[in-house]
Design a protein around this motif. Structure first.
Motif, PDB file in Angstrom:
ATOM      1  N   GLY A  32      15.924  -2.773  23.916  1.00 32.40           N
ATOM      2  CA  GLY A  32      15.188  -3.941  24.373  1.00 32.40           C
ATOM      3  C   GLY A  32      16.030  -5.198  24.286  1.00 32.40           C
ATOM      4  N   ASN A  33      15.548  -6.246  24.916  1.00 31.12           N
ATOM      5  CA  ASN A  33      16.215  -7.535  24.893  1.00 31.12           C
ATOM      6  C   ASN A  33      15.629  -8.324  23.733  1.00 31.12           C
ATOM      7  OD1 ASN A  33      16.894 -10.261  25.322  1.00 31.12           O
ATOM      8  ND2 ASN A  33      17.205  -9.867  27.519  1.00 31.12           N
ATOM      9  N   LEU A  34      16.447  -8.710  22.779  1.00 30.75           N
ATOM     10  CA  LEU A  34      16.002  -9.382  21.568  1.00 30.75           C
ATOM     11  C   LEU A  34      15.251 -10.674  21.866  1.00 30.75           C
ATOM     12  CD1 LEU A  34      16.017  -9.548  18.473  1.00 30.75           C
ATOM     13  CD2 LEU A  34      18.211 -10.718  18.633  1.00 30.75           C
ATOM     14  N   PHE A  35      15.685 -11.416  22.873  1.00 32.87           N
ATOM     15  CA  PHE A  35      15.109 -12.733  23.147  1.00 32.87           C
ATOM     16  C   PHE A  35      13.959 -12.696  24.144  1.00 32.87           C
ATOM     17  CE2 PHE A  35      19.540 -13.323  21.912  1.00 32.87           C
ATOM     18  CZ  PHE A  35      19.341 -14.053  20.757  1.00 32.87           C
ATOM     19  N   MET A  36      13.942 -11.707  25.011  1.00 33.30           N
ATOM     20  CA  MET A  36      12.914 -11.659  26.050  1.00 33.30           C
ATOM     21  C   MET A  36      11.778 -10.702  25.690  1.00 33.30           C
ATOM     22  SD  MET A  36      14.061 -13.829  28.179  1.00 33.30           S
ATOM     23  CE  MET A  36      13.180 -13.571  29.686  1.00 33.30           C
ATOM     24  N   GLY A  37      12.014  -9.826  24.714  1.00 35.79           N
ATOM     25  CA  GLY A  37      10.977  -8.872  24.356  1.00 35.79           C
ATOM     26  C   GLY A  37      10.769  -7.799  25.401  1.00 35.79           C
ATOM     27  N   GLU A  38      11.731  -7.637  26.312  1.00 34.56           N
ATOM     28  CA  GLU A  38      11.631  -6.641  27.363  1.00 34.56           C
ATOM     29  C   GLU A  38      12.824  -5.710  27.267  1.00 34.56           C
ATOM     30  OE1 GLU A  38      11.851  -8.947  30.879  1.00 34.56           O
ATOM     31  OE2 GLU A  38       9.981  -9.990  30.522  1.00 34.56           O
ATOM     32  N   THR A  39      12.807  -4.737  28.139  1.00 33.18           N
ATOM     33  CA  THR A  39      13.988  -3.892  28.205  1.00 33.18           C
ATOM     34  C   THR A  39      15.113  -4.667  28.866  1.00 33.18           C
ATOM     35  OG1 THR A  39      13.298  -2.983  30.313  1.00 33.18           O
ATOM     36  CG2 THR A  39      12.674  -1.751  28.329  1.00 33.18           C
ATOM     37  N   ALA A  40      16.343  -4.313  28.515  1.00 36.44           N
ATOM     38  CA  ALA A  40      17.500  -4.991  29.077  1.00 36.44           C
ATOM     39  C   ALA A  40      17.571  -4.734  30.573  1.00 36.44           C
ATOM     40  CB  ALA A  40      18.775  -4.498  28.392  1.00 36.44           C
ATOM     41  N   PRO A  41      17.955  -5.761  31.368  1.00 38.50           N
ATOM     42  CA  PRO A  41      18.065  -5.548  32.811  1.00 38.50           C
ATOM     43  C   PRO A  41      19.176  -4.535  33.110  1.00 38.50           C
ATOM     44  CG  PRO A  41      19.009  -7.668  32.195  1.00 38.50           C
ATOM     45  CD  PRO A  41      18.378  -7.093  30.970  1.00 38.50           C
ATOM     46  N   THR A  42      18.981  -3.779  34.152  1.00 35.94           N
ATOM     47  CA  THR A  42      19.995  -2.792  34.508  1.00 35.94           C
ATOM     48  C   THR A  42      20.632  -3.190  35.830  1.00 35.94           C
ATOM     49  OG1 THR A  42      18.297  -1.465  35.546  1.00 35.94           O
ATOM     50  CG2 THR A  42      18.877  -0.878  33.289  1.00 35.94           C
ATOM     51  N   GLU A  43      21.885  -3.648  35.770  1.00 38.55           N
ATOM     52  CA  GLU A  43      22.620  -3.987  36.974  1.00 38.55           C
ATOM     53  C   GLU A  43      23.141  -2.720  37.638  1.00 38.55           C
ATOM     54  OE1 GLU A  43      22.027  -7.275  34.600  1.00 38.55           O
ATOM     55  OE2 GLU A  43      23.412  -5.720  33.977  1.00 38.55           O
ATOM     56  N   THR A  44      23.287  -1.674  36.861  1.00 34.88           N
ATOM     57  CA  THR A  44      23.784  -0.416  37.394  1.00 34.88           C
ATOM     58  C   THR A  44      22.749   0.672  37.156  1.00 34.88           C
ATOM     59  OG1 THR A  44      24.871   0.110  35.301  1.00 34.88           O
ATOM     60  CG2 THR A  44      26.191  -1.054  36.940  1.00 34.88           C
ATOM     61  N   ILE A  45      23.004   1.796  37.736  1.00 31.15           N
ATOM     62  CA  ILE A  45      22.098   2.934  37.594  1.00 31.15           C
ATOM     63  C   ILE A  45      22.279   3.533  36.208  1.00 31.15           C
ATOM     64  CG2 ILE A  45      21.541   5.204  38.533  1.00 31.15           C
ATOM     65  CD1 ILE A  45      23.011   3.944  41.139  1.00 31.15           C
ATOM     66  N   ALA A  46      21.208   3.816  35.545  1.00 30.09           N
ATOM     67  CA  ALA A  46      21.265   4.370  34.195  1.00 30.09           C
ATOM     68  C   ALA A  46      21.499   5.878  34.265  1.00 30.09           C
ATOM     69  CB  ALA A  46      19.965   4.078  33.467  1.00 30.09           C
ATOM     70  N   PRO A  47      22.466   6.378  33.491  1.00 31.35           N
ATOM     71  CA  PRO A  47      22.745   7.817  33.529  1.00 31.35           C
ATOM     72  C   PRO A  47      21.561   8.682  33.105  1.00 31.35           C
ATOM     73  CG  PRO A  47      24.084   6.715  31.852  1.00 31.35           C
ATOM     74  CD  PRO A  47      23.336   5.659  32.598  1.00 31.35           C
ATOM     75  N   TRP A  48      20.677   8.171  32.282  1.00 32.89           N
ATOM     76  CA  TRP A  48      19.530   8.976  31.833  1.00 32.89           C
ATOM     77  C   TRP A  48      18.476   9.126  32.933  1.00 32.89           C
ATOM     78  CZ3 TRP A  48      20.640   4.225  29.450  1.00 32.89           C
ATOM     79  CH2 TRP A  48      19.823   3.178  29.838  1.00 32.89           C
ATOM     80  N   SER A  49      18.611   8.348  34.008  1.00 29.64           N
ATOM     81  CA  SER A  49      17.641   8.449  35.101  1.00 29.64           C
ATOM     82  C   SER A  49      17.975   9.579  36.072  1.00 29.64           C
ATOM     83  CB  SER A  49      17.554   7.123  35.859  1.00 29.64           C
ATOM     84  OG  SER A  49      18.761   6.876  36.561  1.00 29.64           O
ATOM     85  N   ILE A  50      19.135  10.208  35.898  1.00 30.28           N
ATOM     86  CA  ILE A  50      19.576  11.285  36.795  1.00 30.28           C
ATOM     87  C   ILE A  50      19.450  12.620  36.065  1.00 30.28           C
ATOM     88  CG2 ILE A  50      21.510  12.190  38.123  1.00 30.28           C
ATOM     89  CD1 ILE A  50      22.634   9.274  38.082  1.00 30.28           C
ATOM     90  N   ASP A  51      18.649  13.511  36.620  1.00 31.73           N
ATOM     91  CA  ASP A  51      18.534  14.860  36.057  1.00 31.73           C
ATOM     92  C   ASP A  51      19.189  15.833  37.031  1.00 31.73           C
ATOM     93  OD1 ASP A  51      17.956  17.320  34.976  1.00 31.73           O
ATOM     94  OD2 ASP A  51      15.791  16.974  34.831  1.00 31.73           O
ATOM     95  N   PRO A  52      20.423  16.236  36.750  1.00 35.48           N
ATOM     96  CA  PRO A  52      21.146  17.118  37.671  1.00 35.48           C
ATOM     97  C   PRO A  52      20.426  18.432  37.957  1.00 35.48           C
ATOM     98  CG  PRO A  52      22.572  16.393  35.872  1.00 35.48           C
ATOM     99  CD  PRO A  52      21.194  15.940  35.552  1.00 35.48           C
ATOM    100  N   PHE A  53      19.632  18.900  37.005  1.00 35.51           N
ATOM    101  CA  PHE A  53      18.955  20.186  37.155  1.00 35.51           C
ATOM    102  C   PHE A  53      17.789  20.117  38.143  1.00 35.51           C
ATOM    103  CE2 PHE A  53      21.060  20.219  33.046  1.00 35.51           C
ATOM    104  CZ  PHE A  53      21.772  21.406  33.111  1.00 35.51           C
ATOM    105  N   GLN A  54      17.363  18.907  38.494  1.00 34.82           N
ATOM    106  CA  GLN A  54      16.261  18.746  39.441  1.00 34.82           C
ATOM    107  C   GLN A  54      16.734  18.542  40.882  1.00 34.82           C
ATOM    108  OE1 GLN A  54      13.043  19.204  38.590  1.00 34.82           O
ATOM    109  NE2 GLN A  54      13.879  19.737  36.586  1.00 34.82           N
TER     110      GLN A  54
END
Length: 194
Positions: free
Chosen positions: A55-77
């Motif tokens: 999370g973002n310490l100052f905004m109380g939200e998740t950190a913005p993602t400028e790039t694609i997150a590797p955990w969002s890709i499931d190669p097996f699917q």
């Protein structure tokens, strides 16, 4: 009578940084299955581990993602394709993509790669083709089933550095044994010469 070793055969073994003492074509069934089991157990833990997002310490939200997150890709699917896909006739050279070589028998993610031209990536020489040949050849003497395919994720960034950064993150996440970054971890016997 003692046999003298060839200077060149000794030199070849010394020069290979990642020389594996096991000939993959002569790998015993127990050793092969134990190697696959180790990789499988690690990758299953990766698949089952809940996602932790910082999370973002100052905004109380998740950190913005400028790039694609590797955990969002499931190669097996992703949709499996034959590893000889590149022999097909295509209307275009393809798109920027990440690709994954998977053995569906366990399942095991063996290799992670990136390309700017998905329809042409495996034309010609590619080290992973040799690793796959050795991997398949190690299974044949034991009549073990193996179902290797390739899967493409066609949403990779066109920018080469961003694509390679995402590729490396996925290699580190899955610890894919055919990627050189993980050879020492798995003592991968399939990367030698054919």
């Amino acid at each position: 009578m003692s046999k003298q070793l060839s200077l060149f055969s000794i030199r070849e073994q010394v020069l290979s940084t990642y020389h594996c003492p096991v000939d993959p074509l002569r790998m015993g069934v127990a050793a092969l299955q134990a190697w696959k089991r180790r990789v499988f157990q690690f990758q299953q833990q990766v698949r089952q581990t809940p996602l932790l997002i910082q999370g973002n310490l100052f905004m109380g939200e998740t950190a913005p993602t400028e790039t694609i997150a590797p955990w969002s890709i499931d190669p097996f699917q992703l949709l499996p394709q034959n590893t000889e896909f590149w022999r097909n006739k295509f209307d275009s050279t393809g798109v920027a993509a990440l690709y994954f070589v998977i053995d569906d028998e366990w399942p095991l993610l063996l290799y992670v790669g990136e390309t700017i031209k998905s329809n042409q990536r495996w034309k010609g020489e590619h080290d992973c083709k040799r690793y796959l040949h050795n991997y398949l050849a190690a299974h044949r003497p034991h009549a073990l089933p193996v179902t290797v395919n390739i899967r493409f994720w066609p949403h990779a960034p066109r920018d080469r550095r961003a694509r390679q950064k995402l590729e490396l993150a996925l290699i580190e996440k899955w610890r894919s044994p055919f990627n050189k970054e993980n050879w020492d971890l798995w003592a991968t016997p399939f990367v030698g010469k054919t």
